[in-house]
Design a protein around this motif. Sequence first.
Motif, PDB file in Angstrom:
ATOM      1  N   THR A   1      29.277  32.788  20.110  1.00  0.00           N
ATOM      2  CA  THR A   1      29.860  34.103  20.351  1.00  0.00           C
ATOM      3  C   THR A   1      30.109  34.823  19.038  1.00  0.00           C
ATOM      4  O   THR A   1      30.181  34.188  17.979  1.00  0.00           O
ATOM      5  N   TYR A   2      30.235  36.159  19.107  1.00  0.00           N
ATOM      6  CA  TYR A   2      30.578  36.951  17.915  1.00  0.00           C
ATOM      7  C   TYR A   2      31.789  37.832  18.171  1.00  0.00           C
ATOM      8  O   TYR A   2      32.153  38.648  17.338  1.00  0.00           O
ATOM      9  N   ASP A   3      32.407  37.694  19.348  1.00  0.00           N
ATOM     10  CA  ASP A   3      33.585  38.521  19.649  1.00  0.00           C
ATOM     11  C   ASP A   3      34.496  37.768  20.614  1.00  0.00           C
ATOM     12  O   ASP A   3      34.486  36.542  20.645  1.00  0.00           O
ATOM     13  N   SER A   4      35.265  38.495  21.424  1.00  0.00           N
ATOM     14  CA  SER A   4      36.245  37.826  22.272  1.00  0.00           C
ATOM     15  C   SER A   4      35.641  37.258  23.561  1.00  0.00           C
ATOM     16  O   SER A   4      36.343  36.635  24.348  1.00  0.00           O
ATOM     17  N   GLU A   5      34.340  37.462  23.780  1.00  0.00           N
ATOM     18  CA  GLU A   5      33.690  36.861  24.951  1.00  0.00           C
ATOM     19  C   GLU A   5      33.478  35.369  24.658  1.00  0.00           C
ATOM     20  O   GLU A   5      33.168  35.005  23.524  1.00  0.00           O
ATOM     21  N   HIS A   6      33.636  34.485  25.689  1.00  0.00           N
ATOM     22  CA  HIS A   6      33.517  33.039  25.392  1.00  0.00           C
ATOM     23  C   HIS A   6      32.125  32.622  24.962  1.00  0.00           C
ATOM     24  O   HIS A   6      31.956  31.699  24.197  1.00  0.00           O
ATOM     25  N   HIS A   7      31.073  33.306  25.477  1.00  0.00           N
ATOM     26  CA  HIS A   7      29.764  33.136  24.837  1.00  0.00           C
ATOM     27  C   HIS A   7      28.921  34.391  25.032  1.00  0.00           C
ATOM     28  O   HIS A   7      28.955  35.022  26.074  1.00  0.00           O
TER      29      HIS A   7
ATOM     30  N   ALA B   1      23.404  37.763  31.847  1.00  0.00           N
ATOM     31  CA  ALA B   1      24.595  37.586  32.687  1.00  0.00           C
ATOM     32  C   ALA B   1      25.468  38.833  32.731  1.00  0.00           C
ATOM     33  O   ALA B   1      25.658  39.514  31.724  1.00  0.00           O
ATOM     34  N   TYR B   2      25.986  39.092  33.937  1.00  0.00           N
ATOM     35  CA  TYR B   2      26.878  40.219  34.202  1.00  0.00           C
ATOM     36  C   TYR B   2      28.170  39.695  34.809  1.00  0.00           C
ATOM     37  O   TYR B   2      28.132  38.836  35.696  1.00  0.00           O
ATOM     38  N   THR B   3      29.294  40.237  34.337  1.00  0.00           N
ATOM     39  CA  THR B   3      30.591  39.827  34.869  1.00  0.00           C
ATOM     40  C   THR B   3      31.093  40.830  35.900  1.00  0.00           C
ATOM     41  O   THR B   3      31.028  42.042  35.668  1.00  0.00           O
ATOM     42  N   TYR B   4      31.607  40.310  37.009  1.00  0.00           N
ATOM     43  CA  TYR B   4      32.222  41.125  38.061  1.00  0.00           C
ATOM     44  C   TYR B   4      33.738  41.091  37.901  1.00  0.00           C
ATOM     45  O   TYR B   4      34.290  40.191  37.257  1.00  0.00           O
ATOM     46  N   ALA B   5      34.382  42.074  38.509  1.00  0.00           N
ATOM     47  CA  ALA B   5      35.820  42.251  38.291  1.00  0.00           C
ATOM     48  C   ALA B   5      36.657  41.157  38.942  1.00  0.00           C
ATOM     49  O   ALA B   5      37.750  40.844  38.469  1.00  0.00           O
ATOM     50  N   SER B   6      36.175  40.575  40.037  1.00  0.00           N
ATOM     51  CA  SER B   6      36.981  39.592  40.771  1.00  0.00           C
ATOM     52  C   SER B   6      36.075  38.675  41.583  1.00  0.00           C
ATOM     53  O   SER B   6      34.905  38.998  41.844  1.00  0.00           O
ATOM     54  N   LEU B   7      36.640  37.566  42.016  1.00  0.00           N
ATOM     55  CA  LEU B   7      35.901  36.639  42.889  1.00  0.00           C
ATOM     56  C   LEU B   7      35.542  37.333  44.205  1.00  0.00           C
ATOM     57  O   LEU B   7      34.465  37.134  44.752  1.00  0.00           O
TER      58      LEU B   7
ATOM     59  N   GLU C   1      42.123  30.609  26.691  1.00  0.00           N
ATOM     60  CA  GLU C   1      42.028  29.567  27.733  1.00  0.00           C
ATOM     61  C   GLU C   1      40.575  29.158  27.973  1.00  0.00           C
ATOM     62  O   GLU C   1      40.277  27.976  28.165  1.00  0.00           O
ATOM     63  N   ALA C   2      39.668  30.147  27.983  1.00  0.00           N
ATOM     64  CA  ALA C   2      38.242  29.840  28.197  1.00  0.00           C
ATOM     65  C   ALA C   2      37.715  28.991  27.042  1.00  0.00           C
ATOM     66  O   ALA C   2      37.005  28.007  27.260  1.00  0.00           O
ATOM     67  N   ASN C   3      38.092  29.352  25.817  1.00  0.00           N
ATOM     68  CA  ASN C   3      37.660  28.570  24.650  1.00  0.00           C
ATOM     69  C   ASN C   3      38.218  27.151  24.699  1.00  0.00           C
ATOM     70  O   ASN C   3      37.510  26.187  24.389  1.00  0.00           O
TER      71      ASN C   3
END
Length: 192
Positions: A45-51, A80-86, A137-139
Amino acid sequence: MSGIRPMKFVHVVYRTRRFEQMVRWYETVFGAKVQYQNPALAFLTYDSEHHRFAFANLDILKPESSEKDRRGLVGVDHLAYTYASLKDLLENYEQLKAQHIKPYWCVHHGMTVSMYYADPDRNQMEFQVDCFASTEEANAFMEGPHFAENPIGVEYDPDDWLARLRAGTPPSEFLVRRIHEPVSPIRGSFAS
Ligand SMILES: [Fe+2]
């Protein structure tokens, strides 16, 4: 048309037979740091995203074929794309299923709950939701024993999850990975 949209684009995963060289190149060019690495997989990673990047080492995962540049194996595995909620992830799944668009792999990675789709050209993509509220927490999860034990994930049944979510089970019940076995095979292009 699906009414549910991803919140953000997050990462790309490459399949390579130049594993160490690739990791070094992305460290150099993006100022990225290795978040987790084993002989088969590396997450940077290069920022606050876990990867932001991951690399799958074909020499370990597909040793039987050794052509360094054969397309289809070497190259992009998925975006990969992140969604707002499960809820968004699972309702999007249901809306797409009604249009005969189904994921080829539903897997709980530990730091994300993910569904993988392929477009008509078989380009692969991951739709995911974060399991942890913070990067820290993810890290910590990626540095911990459960990720080392199973860095691929555990498969799940999205229809079962959607039914249980609608029946009132809180999302946290699904987001926290409590079982770490069996280790899922990597599906998609790896399987063909
Ligand atoms: Fe991914």
